[in-house]
Design an enzyme around this catalytic site. Structure first.
Site, mmCIF file in Angstrom:
data_model
loop_
_atom_site.group_PDB
_atom_site.id
_atom_site.type_symbol
_atom_site.label_atom_id
_atom_site.label_comp_id
_atom_site.label_asym_id
_atom_site.label_seq_id
_atom_site.Cartn_x
_atom_site.Cartn_y
_atom_site.Cartn_z
ATOM 1 N N CYS A 121 0.804 -1.214 0.000
ATOM 2 C CA CYS A 121 0.000 0.000 0.000
ATOM 3 C C CYS A 121 0.836 1.263 0.000
ATOM 4 C CB CYS A 121 -0.921 -0.007 1.213
ATOM 5 S SG CYS A 121 -2.224 -1.236 1.098
ATOM 6 N N GLY A 153 -7.318 2.798 6.192
ATOM 7 C CA GLY A 153 -6.088 2.714 5.405
ATOM 8 C C GLY A 153 -6.121 1.515 4.487
ATOM 9 N N CYS A 154 -4.969 0.989 4.169
ATOM 10 C CA CYS A 154 -4.869 -0.170 3.286
ATOM 11 C C CYS A 154 -5.745 -1.310 3.791
ATOM 12 C CB CYS A 154 -3.417 -0.629 3.205
ATOM 13 S SG CYS A 154 -3.189 -2.148 2.278
ATOM 14 N N PHE A 155 -6.583 -1.850 2.910
ATOM 15 C CA PHE A 155 -7.511 -2.880 3.376
ATOM 16 C C PHE A 155 -6.846 -4.201 3.698
ATOM 17 C CE2 PHE A 155 -9.109 -2.782 -1.340
ATOM 18 C CZ PHE A 155 -7.912 -3.302 -1.819
#
Length: 220
Positions: A15, A47-49
């Site tokens: 990410c 945020g980044c999954f």
């Protein structure tokens, strides 16, 4: 999520770029308890999954965790577009959980302890952009009641030195991400981004909340 193919690299991975490690905190026990029954769904953007999914996959009572894109349009719901920041989506995870095993207020506590920093807007960890904003998208009136109460409690708690800025947003359409994003940490345990950012989140979950920690990954 830049440099997806650079697995194992800490320069540009997953990410975003490798940076200083995040600090995890023990968020306060919720004073307002959720009153739910039967399987429920909840949407968390933090945020980044990859990391959001990884943490909730290790929580007892969570039955499924799907990485995807919340908001925006179906036509633009693709990794290429969302990660570029040109859409109205945020990376998010939609979970299904059993309230008899894990309540929504407990999920909120976990989320703010080990997943998302509630003092950051339009960024989490190394990732920058509105697509990485931390947001709660309640899917019921009860979740909305509990989320509002918990954010107010967090602001009074003194646990965080900076203002709490996490948003509560209206639940909108949720579009599952591409297959290669699902169970990403399980499939790519040695990926540089996972090692740097997401494995520590799962470790913090185990340390802080061992009673609800599930050692094995949830497999959808």
């Amino acid at each position: 999520m830049l440099g997806l193919l650079l697995a194992g690299s800490l320069a540009l991975t997953g990410c975003g770029q490798a940076m200083a490690a995040e600090n995890h905190v023990r968020a306060p026990i919720a004073q307002t308890k959720a009153k739910e029954s039967g399987l429920k769904t909840a949407i968390f953007a933090g945020g980044c999954f990859w990391g959001v999914e990884a943490v909730f996959s290790h929580v007892k009572g969570v039955k499924s965790a799907v990485a995807g894109y919340h908001g925006g349009t179906e036509r633009q719901a693709s990794y290429k577009l969302v990660s570029s920041g040109v859409t109205d989506h945020v990376e998010a995870v939609k979970i299904t959980y059993d309230p008899s095993q894990i309540r929504y207020d407990q999920l909120l506590r976990i989320f703010f302890s080990v997943v998302a920093d509630p003092t950051l807007r339009n960024q989490q960890g190394p990732d920058r952009g509105a697509q990485y904003n931390a947001e709660l998208a309640p899917t019921s009136a009860e979740q909305l009641r509990v989320a509002k109460a918990y954010l107010a409690q967090m602001k009074r708690s003194g646990v965080w030195d900076k203002p709490i800025v996490t948003d509560i947003v209206r639940a909108q359409a949720f579009y599952p991400a591409e297959d290669y994003h699902q169970n990403f940490a399980l499939k790519n345990p040695r990926h540089g981004y996972i090692l740097r950012w997401d494995a520590p989140k799962v470790a913090a979950l185990k340390e802080f909340y061992p009673a609800v920690y599930r050692a094995s990954f949830l497999k959808d």
